[in-house]
Design a protein around this motif. Structure first.
Motif, PDB file in Angstrom:
ATOM      1  N   ILE A 198       1.196  -1.205  -0.147  1.00 19.32           N
ATOM      2  CA  ILE A 198       0.187  -0.009  -0.177  1.00 19.32           C
ATOM      3  C   ILE A 198       0.582   0.860  -0.005  1.00 19.32           C
ATOM      4  CG2 ILE A 198      -1.343   1.421   1.546  1.00 19.32           C
ATOM      5  CD1 ILE A 198      -3.489  -0.819   2.056  1.00 19.32           C
ATOM      6  N   GLY A 199       2.372   1.135   0.855  1.00 22.89           N
ATOM      7  CA  GLY A 199       2.860   2.824   0.948  1.00 22.89           C
ATOM      8  C   GLY A 199       3.606   2.766  -0.728  1.00 22.89           C
ATOM      9  N   ASP A 200       4.152   1.421  -1.269  1.00 20.55           N
ATOM     10  CA  ASP A 200       4.466   1.497  -2.174  1.00 20.55           C
ATOM     11  C   ASP A 200       3.692   2.248  -3.398  1.00 20.55           C
ATOM     12  OD1 ASP A 200       5.860  -0.616  -0.876  1.00 20.55           O
ATOM     13  OD2 ASP A 200       6.748  -0.473  -2.686  1.00 20.55           O
ATOM     14  N   ALA A 201       2.073   1.550  -3.166  1.00 22.06           N
ATOM     15  CA  ALA A 201       1.042   2.618  -4.282  1.00 22.06           C
ATOM     16  C   ALA A 201       0.867   3.785  -3.921  1.00 22.06           C
ATOM     17  CB  ALA A 201      -0.379   1.421  -4.180  1.00 22.06           C
ATOM     18  N   LEU A 202       0.476   3.832  -3.058  1.00 21.10           N
ATOM     19  CA  LEU A 202       0.379   5.621  -3.218  1.00 21.10           C
ATOM     20  C   LEU A 202       1.872   7.163  -2.813  1.00 21.10           C
ATOM     21  CD1 LEU A 202      -0.890   7.374  -1.628  1.00 21.10           C
ATOM     22  CD2 LEU A 202       0.368   7.868   0.418  1.00 21.10           C
ATOM     23  N   ALA A 244      -2.197  -3.461 -11.861  1.00 19.24           N
ATOM     24  CA  ALA A 244      -3.783  -3.040 -10.996  1.00 19.24           C
ATOM     25  C   ALA A 244      -3.621  -1.667 -10.881  1.00 19.24           C
ATOM     26  CB  ALA A 244      -3.987  -4.001  -9.841  1.00 19.24           C
ATOM     27  N   ILE A 245      -2.596  -0.808  -9.970  1.00 19.23           N
ATOM     28  CA  ILE A 245      -2.471   0.211 -10.092  1.00 19.23           C
ATOM     29  C   ILE A 245      -2.250   1.356 -11.552  1.00 19.23           C
ATOM     30  CG2 ILE A 245      -0.491   2.396  -9.763  1.00 19.23           C
ATOM     31  CD1 ILE A 245       1.188  -0.024  -7.373  1.00 19.23           C
ATOM     32  N   LEU A 246      -2.447   0.334 -11.678  1.00 15.15           N
ATOM     33  CA  LEU A 246      -2.290   1.666 -13.349  1.00 15.15           C
ATOM     34  C   LEU A 246      -3.703   1.466 -14.208  1.00 15.15           C
ATOM     35  CD1 LEU A 246       0.955   0.894 -14.984  1.00 15.15           C
ATOM     36  CD2 LEU A 246       0.583   3.029 -14.050  1.00 15.15           C
ATOM     37  N   ALA A 247      -4.300   0.568 -14.015  1.00 17.69           N
ATOM     38  CA  ALA A 247      -5.638  -0.115 -14.259  1.00 17.69           C
ATOM     39  C   ALA A 247      -6.469   0.477 -13.916  1.00 17.69           C
ATOM     40  CB  ALA A 247      -5.398  -1.404 -15.005  1.00 17.69           C
ATOM     41  N   LEU A 291      -2.648  -4.795  -1.657  1.00 14.80           N
ATOM     42  CA  LEU A 291      -3.493  -3.586  -2.339  1.00 14.80           C
ATOM     43  C   LEU A 291      -4.350  -3.382  -1.348  1.00 14.80           C
ATOM     44  CD1 LEU A 291      -2.450  -3.336  -5.641  1.00 14.80           C
ATOM     45  CD2 LEU A 291      -1.492  -1.974  -3.992  1.00 14.80           C
ATOM     46  N   GLY A 292      -4.574  -3.573  -0.192  1.00 14.13           N
ATOM     47  CA  GLY A 292      -5.862  -3.564   0.768  1.00 14.13           C
ATOM     48  C   GLY A 292      -7.141  -4.280   0.029  1.00 14.13           C
ATOM     49  N   GLU A 293      -8.214  -3.334  -0.150  1.00 15.61           N
ATOM     50  CA  GLU A 293      -9.734  -3.556  -0.752  1.00 15.61           C
ATOM     51  C   GLU A 293      -9.001  -3.386  -2.547  1.00 15.61           C
ATOM     52  OE1 GLU A 293     -12.120  -3.401   3.511  1.00 15.61           O
ATOM     53  OE2 GLU A 293     -11.565  -1.818   1.690  1.00 15.61           O
ATOM     54  N   LEU A 294      -8.098  -3.330  -2.761  1.00 14.06           N
ATOM     55  CA  LEU A 294      -8.625  -3.037  -4.235  1.00 14.06           C
ATOM     56  C   LEU A 294      -8.285  -4.275  -5.192  1.00 14.06           C
ATOM     57  CD1 LEU A 294      -7.989  -0.749  -5.501  1.00 14.06           C
ATOM     58  CD2 LEU A 294      -5.516  -0.844  -6.692  1.00 14.06           C
ATOM     59  N   LEU A 308      -8.383   8.270  -8.758  1.00 13.01           N
ATOM     60  CA  LEU A 308      -8.043   8.618  -7.724  1.00 13.01           C
ATOM     61  C   LEU A 308      -8.133   7.946  -5.678  1.00 13.01           C
ATOM     62  CD1 LEU A 308      -4.864   8.818  -7.057  1.00 13.01           C
ATOM     63  CD2 LEU A 308      -5.372  11.175  -6.522  1.00 13.01           C
ATOM     64  N   GLY A 309      -9.527   8.996  -6.237  1.00 11.89           N
ATOM     65  CA  GLY A 309      -9.959   9.093  -5.075  1.00 11.89           C
ATOM     66  C   GLY A 309     -11.684   7.543  -4.463  1.00 11.89           C
ATOM     67  N   ARG A 310     -11.025   6.704  -5.543  1.00 12.61           N
ATOM     68  CA  ARG A 310     -11.522   5.388  -5.485  1.00 12.61           C
ATOM     69  C   ARG A 310     -10.291   4.378  -5.042  1.00 12.61           C
ATOM     70  NH1 ARG A 310     -14.200   6.678 -10.040  1.00 12.61           N
ATOM     71  NH2 ARG A 310     -13.478   4.816 -11.654  1.00 12.61           N
ATOM     72  N   PHE A 311      -9.150   4.674  -6.101  1.00  7.83           N
ATOM     73  CA  PHE A 311      -8.063   4.035  -5.498  1.00  7.83           C
ATOM     74  C   PHE A 311      -7.846   4.533  -3.991  1.00  7.83           C
ATOM     75  CE2 PHE A 311      -3.351   3.975  -4.934  1.00  7.83           C
ATOM     76  CZ  PHE A 311      -3.517   2.913  -5.432  1.00  7.83           C
TER      77      PHE A 311
END
Length: 334
Positions: A29-33, A67-70, A108-111, A234-237
């Protein structure tokens, strides 16, 4: 004492030139942010995102980057690097279960993670090499996971590190101890041999250790006060990742906030004015049940080793929190 997130984030200074950036990560999650902030930041041109096995396996890290990019679908997608590395730590190491509890089963949590694969698997180390060859002496490499890919790139292309503009590595610790053992920080411990090869090389590099990265904490209240469109991509992410991390850190660690280690490393590139640096001589311990992966700094009155490392020693926590708030506030609603 935690810094207080500003209700009205100050505007970021105008950046005239973008910095070419490559990010090697094991999201997390930290990397994703940190990746999300970099992709939306006009001060960065993210050329490549490469996966490495660490907190999650290399295959899962690749899926997480996809997933992050999508979910974000930035205007320009960077080149992607695939990893087949297994999880970096043995299953009997306690950091493994704790990592899953804090970040979720996928990391990635609930993503939601789309059930999709890259059409062509481009090895992470080779993607990094190709990125540097295309932009010699222009690319800043940000590493948020173990240094496996970086060491491999250097073995394949011996001029790899010297053709980087800079390399900023999140990892190690000076005085606060470790987080995977009493002495060792995770990224150094996970592939200590690779870390020693990379950090012992005669190139310009910056280390962001736990001593600095753990000083920036985001609380429940601060997250709720962030101003961004929570219905946009971004907000939903963010809502599918950050609240999960906040809840899990409270449940499993008793902490009322999450440290923004990866964002601190990104901010060290973006806003150098918020950071203090010192030059040290450093090596990495490769042996010992407790000490393997420990970063050892020679701070004797007369150092016996040659100075080889620029180390972030302090950070303006309020500045980094304002960086997050400003970055999110300026993103146009979708």
């Amino acid at each position: 004492m935690w810094a207080i997130l500003s209700l009205v984030p100050p505007p970021l200074p105008i950046v005239s030139l973008t910095r070419k950036l490559a990010i090697d990560a094991d999201p997390g999650i930290g990397d994703a942010l940190a990746i999300a902030l970099a992709l939306y930041d006009p001060g960065f041109e993210v050329l490549s995102l490469t996966a490495v096995g660490g907190r999650v396996s290399g295959v899962q890290a690749t899926r997480n980057i996809l997933a992050i990019l999508a979910h974000l679908d930035p205007p320009r997608w960077p080149r992607l690097g695939f990893s087949e590395d297994s999880a970096a730590l043995p299953p009997d190491n306690m950091i493994g279960p704790l990592t899953e509890q804090l970040n979720g089963h996928t990391g990635l949590g609930e993503l939601p993670i789309p059930d999709a694969e890259l059409h062509q698997h481009h090895d992470s180390a080779k993607v990094l090499i190709e990125t540097v060859k295309a932009h010699p002496n222009e690319v800043t490499l940000l590493t948020l996971g173990p240094l496996t890919n970086i060491a491999r790139a250097q073995e394949i292309f011996p001029h790899f590190l010297e053709q980087l503009k800079d390399i900023v590595c999140l990892g190690g610790s000076m005085a606060v101890g470790g987080d995977v053992t009493a002495a060792a920080e995770f990224n150094m411990y996970a592939d200590a041999e690779a870390a020693r090869k990379v950090l012992g090389s005669p190139v310009t590099r910056t280390l962001v250790p736990l001593d600095a990265s753990r000083k920036v904490v985001l609380s429940f209240e601060q997250y709720d006060r962030l101003k961004f469109n929570r219905l946009a991509r971004l907000g939903r992410f963010l809502n599918q990742t950050i609240p999960f991390a906040l809840r899990s850190h409270r449940q499993y660690l008793g902490h009322e906030g999450i440290t923004l280690d990866d964002v601190v490393a990104l901010a060290a590139i973006r806003e150098a004015r918020w950071f203090s640096h010192e030059t040290y001589t450093m090596d990495i311990e490769l042996h010992g049940h407790i000490t393997r992966g420990a970063t050892i700094f020679d701070r004797r009155y007369e150092a016996r080793w040659r100075a080889n490392m620029d180390v972030v020693t302090d950070v303006d926590s309020q500045g980094v929190l304002d960086f997050v708030a400003s970055s999110l506030a300026r993103i146009a609603p979708e």
